[in-house]
Design a protein around this motif. Structure first.
Motif, PDB file in Angstrom:
ATOM      1  N   ARG A   1       0.726  -1.205  -0.050  1.00 52.13           N
ATOM      2  CA  ARG A   1      -0.099   0.254   0.001  1.00 52.13           C
ATOM      3  C   ARG A   1       0.777   1.222   0.037  1.00 52.13           C
ATOM      4  NH1 ARG A   1      -4.292  -1.778   4.608  1.00 52.13           N
ATOM      5  NH2 ARG A   1      -5.621  -3.355   3.386  1.00 52.13           N
ATOM      6  N   ILE A   2       2.056   1.246   0.713  1.00 43.05           N
ATOM      7  CA  ILE A   2       2.789   2.273   0.605  1.00 43.05           C
ATOM      8  C   ILE A   2       3.345   2.523  -0.727  1.00 43.05           C
ATOM      9  CG2 ILE A   2       5.177   3.286   1.600  1.00 43.05           C
ATOM     10  CD1 ILE A   2       4.590   1.701   4.222  1.00 43.05           C
ATOM     11  N   GLN A   3       3.879   1.544  -1.415  1.00 37.51           N
ATOM     12  CA  GLN A   3       4.260   1.556  -2.618  1.00 37.51           C
ATOM     13  C   GLN A   3       3.305   2.147  -3.572  1.00 37.51           C
ATOM     14  OE1 GLN A   3       7.814   1.031  -3.302  1.00 37.51           O
ATOM     15  NE2 GLN A   3       7.203   2.234  -4.967  1.00 37.51           N
ATOM     16  N   ARG A   4       2.123   1.584  -3.506  1.00 38.38           N
ATOM     17  CA  ARG A   4       1.013   2.055  -4.318  1.00 38.38           C
ATOM     18  C   ARG A   4       0.718   3.372  -4.316  1.00 38.38           C
ATOM     19  NH1 ARG A   4      -4.419  -1.132  -3.726  1.00 38.38           N
ATOM     20  NH2 ARG A   4      -4.294   0.129  -1.796  1.00 38.38           N
ATOM     21  N   ALA A   5       0.967   4.077  -3.177  1.00 40.21           N
ATOM     22  CA  ALA A   5       0.587   5.248  -2.857  1.00 40.21           C
ATOM     23  C   ALA A   5       1.368   6.375  -3.831  1.00 40.21           C
ATOM     24  CB  ALA A   5       0.638   5.795  -1.389  1.00 40.21           C
ATOM     25  N   ASP A   6       2.412   5.999  -4.312  1.00 36.84           N
ATOM     26  CA  ASP A   6       3.385   6.712  -5.012  1.00 36.84           C
ATOM     27  C   ASP A   6       2.816   6.852  -6.313  1.00 36.84           C
ATOM     28  OD1 ASP A   6       5.146   6.977  -2.886  1.00 36.84           O
ATOM     29  OD2 ASP A   6       6.366   5.217  -3.683  1.00 36.84           O
ATOM     30  N   ARG A   7       1.891   6.356  -6.615  1.00 42.89           N
ATOM     31  CA  ARG A   7       1.173   6.538  -8.100  1.00 42.89           C
ATOM     32  C   ARG A   7       0.409   7.503  -8.278  1.00 42.89           C
ATOM     33  NH1 ARG A   7      -0.508   0.527 -10.186  1.00 42.89           N
ATOM     34  NH2 ARG A   7      -0.707   1.692 -12.211  1.00 42.89           N
ATOM     35  N   VAL A   8      -0.221   7.980  -7.207  1.00 49.78           N
ATOM     36  CA  VAL A   8      -1.228   9.287  -7.102  1.00 49.78           C
ATOM     37  C   VAL A   8      -0.432  10.396  -6.454  1.00 49.78           C
ATOM     38  CG1 VAL A   8      -3.327   7.702  -7.237  1.00 49.78           C
ATOM     39  CG2 VAL A   8      -2.319   8.334  -5.135  1.00 49.78           C
ATOM     40  N   PRO A   9      -0.803  11.544  -6.708  1.00 47.84           N
ATOM     41  CA  PRO A   9      -0.406  12.724  -6.002  1.00 47.84           C
ATOM     42  C   PRO A   9      -0.485  12.920  -4.625  1.00 47.84           C
ATOM     43  CG  PRO A   9      -1.152  13.656  -8.099  1.00 47.84           C
ATOM     44  CD  PRO A   9      -1.705  12.027  -7.983  1.00 47.84           C
ATOM     45  N   SER A  10       0.148  13.318  -3.569  1.00 43.22           N
ATOM     46  CA  SER A  10      -0.033  13.463  -2.269  1.00 43.22           C
ATOM     47  C   SER A  10      -0.380  15.033  -2.090  1.00 43.22           C
ATOM     48  CB  SER A  10       1.167  13.129  -1.417  1.00 43.22           C
ATOM     49  OG  SER A  10       1.690  11.585  -1.728  1.00 43.22           O
ATOM     50  N   LEU A  11      -1.609  15.095  -1.663  1.00 44.12           N
ATOM     51  CA  LEU A  11      -2.106  16.641  -1.244  1.00 44.12           C
ATOM     52  C   LEU A  11      -1.806  16.832   0.215  1.00 44.12           C
ATOM     53  CD1 LEU A  11      -5.452  16.627  -3.193  1.00 44.12           C
ATOM     54  CD2 LEU A  11      -3.445  17.600  -3.970  1.00 44.12           C
ATOM     55  N   GLY A  12      -1.263  18.011   0.232  1.00 44.01           N
ATOM     56  CA  GLY A  12      -1.183  18.571   1.703  1.00 44.01           C
ATOM     57  C   GLY A  12      -1.405  19.675   2.041  1.00 44.01           C
ATOM     58  N   ALA A  13      -1.855  20.274   3.250  1.00 47.04           N
ATOM     59  CA  ALA A  13      -2.494  21.678   3.343  1.00 47.04           C
ATOM     60  C   ALA A  13      -1.275  21.973   4.348  1.00 47.04           C
ATOM     61  CB  ALA A  13      -3.749  21.575   4.029  1.00 47.04           C
ATOM     62  N   GLY A  14      -1.092  23.467   4.294  1.00 45.35           N
ATOM     63  CA  GLY A  14      -0.264  24.075   5.337  1.00 45.35           C
ATOM     64  C   GLY A  14      -0.288  25.566   5.443  1.00 45.35           C
ATOM     65  N   ALA A  15      -0.074  26.043   6.722  1.00 47.00           N
ATOM     66  CA  ALA A  15       0.095  27.402   6.964  1.00 47.00           C
ATOM     67  C   ALA A  15       1.280  27.935   7.361  1.00 47.00           C
ATOM     68  CB  ALA A  15      -0.965  27.620   8.090  1.00 47.00           C
ATOM     69  N   GLU A  16       1.705  28.993   7.062  1.00 43.80           N
ATOM     70  CA  GLU A  16       3.088  29.510   7.075  1.00 43.80           C
ATOM     71  C   GLU A  16       3.181  30.919   7.418  1.00 43.80           C
ATOM     72  OE1 GLU A  16       7.205  30.185   4.458  1.00 43.80           O
ATOM     73  OE2 GLU A  16       5.628  28.712   3.852  1.00 43.80           O
ATOM     74  N   LEU A  17       4.076  31.278   8.425  1.00 44.81           N
ATOM     75  CA  LEU A  17       4.295  32.816   8.762  1.00 44.81           C
ATOM     76  C   LEU A  17       5.879  33.079   8.647  1.00 44.81           C
ATOM     77  CD1 LEU A  17       4.103  35.347  10.171  1.00 44.81           C
ATOM     78  CD2 LEU A  17       4.213  34.227  12.470  1.00 44.81           C
ATOM     79  N   LEU A  18       5.997  33.978   7.891  1.00 42.84           N
ATOM     80  CA  LEU A  18       7.283  34.574   7.618  1.00 42.84           C
ATOM     81  C   LEU A  18       7.579  35.626   7.939  1.00 42.84           C
ATOM     82  CD1 LEU A  18      10.116  33.754   6.013  1.00 42.84           C
ATOM     83  CD2 LEU A  18       9.091  34.996   3.912  1.00 42.84           C
ATOM     84  N   ARG A  19       8.443  35.931   8.987  1.00 45.83           N
ATOM     85  CA  ARG A  19       8.713  37.284   9.629  1.00 45.83           C
ATOM     86  C   ARG A  19      10.187  37.663   9.324  1.00 45.83           C
ATOM     87  NH1 ARG A  19       6.906  38.743  15.556  1.00 45.83           N
ATOM     88  NH2 ARG A  19       4.930  39.017  14.531  1.00 45.83           N
ATOM     89  N   THR A  20      10.450  38.762   8.592  1.00 52.16           N
ATOM     90  CA  THR A  20      11.790  39.546   8.321  1.00 52.16           C
ATOM     91  C   THR A  20      11.971  40.667   8.876  1.00 52.16           C
ATOM     92  OG1 THR A  20      10.865  40.284   6.329  1.00 52.16           O
ATOM     93  CG2 THR A  20      11.780  38.236   6.268  1.00 52.16           C
ATOM     94  N   GLY A  21      13.314  40.980   9.242  1.00 55.74           N
ATOM     95  CA  GLY A  21      13.697  42.280   9.890  1.00 55.74           C
ATOM     96  C   GLY A  21      14.960  42.407   9.837  1.00 55.74           C
ATOM     97  N   GLY A  22      15.323  43.231  10.509  1.00 53.63           N
ATOM     98  CA  GLY A  22      16.919  43.955  10.586  1.00 53.63           C
ATOM     99  C   GLY A  22      17.078  45.310  10.421  1.00 53.63           C
ATOM    100  N   ASP A  23      17.781  46.196   9.608  1.00 51.64           N
ATOM    101  CA  ASP A  23      17.709  47.475   9.504  1.00 51.64           C
ATOM    102  C   ASP A  23      16.425  48.006   8.907  1.00 51.64           C
ATOM    103  OD1 ASP A  23      20.299  47.573  10.412  1.00 51.64           O
ATOM    104  OD2 ASP A  23      21.194  47.603   8.571  1.00 51.64           O
ATOM    105  N   ALA A  24      15.785  47.279   8.288  1.00 51.49           N
ATOM    106  CA  ALA A  24      14.551  47.391   7.726  1.00 51.49           C
ATOM    107  C   ALA A  24      13.498  47.151   8.602  1.00 51.49           C
ATOM    108  CB  ALA A  24      14.167  46.817   6.211  1.00 51.49           C
ATOM    109  N   PRO A  25      12.268  47.839   8.551  1.00 53.08           N
ATOM    110  CA  PRO A  25      11.084  47.543   9.687  1.00 53.08           C
ATOM    111  C   PRO A  25      10.904  45.823   9.584  1.00 53.08           C
ATOM    112  CG  PRO A  25      10.467  49.375   8.224  1.00 53.08           C
ATOM    113  CD  PRO A  25      11.830  48.722   7.642  1.00 53.08           C
ATOM    114  N   VAL A  26      10.171  45.443  10.419  1.00 58.08           N
ATOM    115  CA  VAL A  26       9.945  44.097  10.600  1.00 58.08           C
ATOM    116  C   VAL A  26       8.681  44.053   9.802  1.00 58.08           C
ATOM    117  CG1 VAL A  26       8.637  42.213  12.182  1.00 58.08           C
ATOM    118  CG2 VAL A  26      10.734  43.651  12.955  1.00 58.08           C
ATOM    119  N   ASN A  27       8.756  42.690   8.959  1.00 65.09           N
ATOM    120  CA  ASN A  27       7.408  42.666   8.111  1.00 65.09           C
ATOM    121  C   ASN A  27       7.110  41.140   8.160  1.00 65.09           C
ATOM    122  OD1 ASN A  27       5.917  43.048   5.671  1.00 65.09           O
ATOM    123  ND2 ASN A  27       7.117  41.709   4.497  1.00 65.09           N
ATOM    124  N   ASP A  28       5.722  41.003   8.248  1.00 61.64           N
ATOM    125  CA  ASP A  28       5.088  39.786   8.536  1.00 61.64           C
ATOM    126  C   ASP A  28       4.382  39.316   7.005  1.00 61.64           C
ATOM    127  OD1 ASP A  28       5.920  39.556  11.013  1.00 61.64           O
ATOM    128  OD2 ASP A  28       4.087  40.333  11.799  1.00 61.64           O
TER     129      ASP A  28
END
Length: 475
Positions: free
Chosen positions: A104-131
């Motif tokens: 069953r593990i090997q057979r699962a490679d024959r179809v796409p695996s869908l996944g949902a995700g949520a992400e937060l990217l926070r950057t900063g430095g000399d520039a203002p902090v940006n989310d």
């Protein structure tokens, strides 16, 4: 979902598995006769009935249930307990579950695996902090199976699962045969113990009589010591058989996976437990192909052949797709507002150029594994043919041995009666009486041994023809 990503996934699924590079399955050449030769223990049949007889045996032996083959209800109950609790068989069943999960593990490679995700990217430095906030649904690293690599790996996993399933059936078949043989051996050893104990009592009485006659001057000291020798011989045999009976019970306890109810143990005689009709003459050897161990070897060959297709596909370019669709925003509260939709699509192509001979070596190894599996498949057929041939030949020999043993026991018993009468009348010496006693004792032991061999051989023939993995036959 956006139209470009939807179109890409549709094309990917349509193109997946378009081709396969698996070579044709090689034909086995086990070099065995097309049929077993006729023996005196097989039933004769006319040419017109040969096919019907072969079909009857094919269904009557390989498909007959062990509850139908073994007539003794005590043995049936013991076999049922063993199938429920034997640890070796439990491991074989769990191996099937593991192989099913791997497939069953090997057979699962024959179809796409869908996944949902949520992400937060926070950057900063000399520039203002940006989310930056994002939520998406995507496909990661789905391989387009243009040359059948994933398909062949899935096919190999399927064949390995089927081979493991047949191995579990073969383990069950072997367990049924071992329990039946152990049960019959216990019956024979109990009978030998009974004979030894009865002989010991008889010889102790003879020794007591010889001692009284010696005290009266009617027998020599040699006669007394010869009688004592026979007594100690029988005593040693009784002790040996008592120990063997205990070992037989221990062996059955191990096979049954727990304590055995004494009511399920045999009586002190070798019972007729197998219900089997004589095999027809000219039985075709292809009935062996239904044996679980031979079927497992065939599935192993098919799995190895599929691995060659996967190894060949590794020489060609591979395409993997990664994509996602979702929303992105600099504010968490505006993540699902209009105008925040986002999508990405990233196909990747891998073209093997220089691998240092790795791909050719992998193909060579897969080819060698296929050739090894082919040789093992042919060997399993040859071994199965020999097992059936040996059982058939031994059955004919044992039938003659049993008949001769019964006549020998009759003659030895009559000889002992005559020798005892002549000794009591003073016509024969004590030595001749001792020889007659030894002959009758040996004839009893020999007949028990050959009857046991005949019953065990029937069980072996049943196992060799692939019977024992079903509880009940077809109705």
């Amino acid at each position: 979902m956006s139209k470009p990503l939807t179109l890409a996934l549709t094309v990917a699924l349509a193109a997946s598995g378009c081709a396969t590079l698996e070579p044709p399955l090689p034909q086995a050449a086990p070099a065995i006769p097309a049929e077993w030769t006729s023996t005196p223990g097989t039933a004769s049949s006319t040419t017109g009935d040969a096919a019907a007889d072969a079909d009857a045996v094919d269904s009557a032996v390989s498909d007959i249930g062990w509850r139908d083959f073994f007539a003794d209800p005590r043995l049936q109950a013991l076999i049922g307990q063993s199938l429920d609790h034997n640890r070796d068989l439990r491991v074989a069943v769990l191996n099937v579950e593991r192989a099913r999960a791997q497939y069953r593990i090997q057979r699962a490679d024959r179809v796409p695996s869908l996944g949902a995700g949520a992400e937060l990217l926070r950057t900063g430095g000399d520039a203002p902090v940006n989310d930056a906030y994002s939520v998406g649904l995507g496909v990661a690293g789905f391989e387009l199976d243009l040359f059948g690599r994933v398909h062949n790996l899935g096919a190999a996993a399927l064949q390995q699962y089927l081979a493991t399933e047949e191995a579990q059936r073969s383990a069950q078949l072997a367990l049924v045969a071992e329990v039946a043989a152990g049960w019959l051996t216990l019956a024979a050893d109990q009978e030998l113990l009974r004979i030894a104990e009865a002989t010991l009592r008889s010889r102790e009485a003879s020794l007591s009589l010889a001692e009284r006659r010696h005290a009266l001057g009617g027998a020599s000291a040699l006669d007394v010591n010869q009688a004592r020798t026979l007594v100690e011989t029988a005593r040693a045999d009784a002790a040996r058989y008592a120990g063997q009976v205990a070992r037989d019970v221990n062996a059955l306890t191990l096979l049954a996976g727990g304590p055995v109810d004494p009511a399920l143990l045999p009586d002190a005689a070798v019972p007729q437990v197998a219900v089997a009709a004589p095999l027809p003459a000219g039985l075709p050897s292809d009935v062996l192909l239904r044996r679980p161990d031979i079927m497992a070897a065939e599935h192993g060959l098919r799995a190895a052949n599929a691995h060659i297709g996967a190894a060949r596909a590794a020489f060609f370019p591979s395409i993997t797709l990664t994509g996602s669709v979702g929303t992105a925003s600099n504010e968490l509260s505006g993540l699902f507002d209009s105008g925040t939709r986002a999508w990405s699509f990233m196909p990747a192509v891998n073209i093997p150029i220089f691998q240092g001979g790795r791909l050719r070596a992998a193909l060579g190894m897969a080819t060698a594994d296929r050739d090894i599996a082919l040789a093992q498949y042919e060997q399993s057929i040859q071994a199965g043919f020999r097992e059936v041939s040996d059982a058939l030949a031994l059955q004919t020999s044992l039938d003659g041995q049993i008949a001769a043993g019964e006549r020998l026991l009759d003659a030895a018993t009559r000889t002992l009666e005559l020798s005892q009468a002549r000794y009591d009348a003073g016509l024969d010496s004590h030595l001749q009486l001792l020889d007659a006693q030894r002959g009758q004792y040996a004839a009893l032991q020999g007949l028990v041994a050959v009857r046991l061999a005949g019953q065990v051989n029937q069980v072996s023939l049943y196992k060799a023809l692939g019977g024992g993995w079903r509880e009940r036959g077809d109705i």
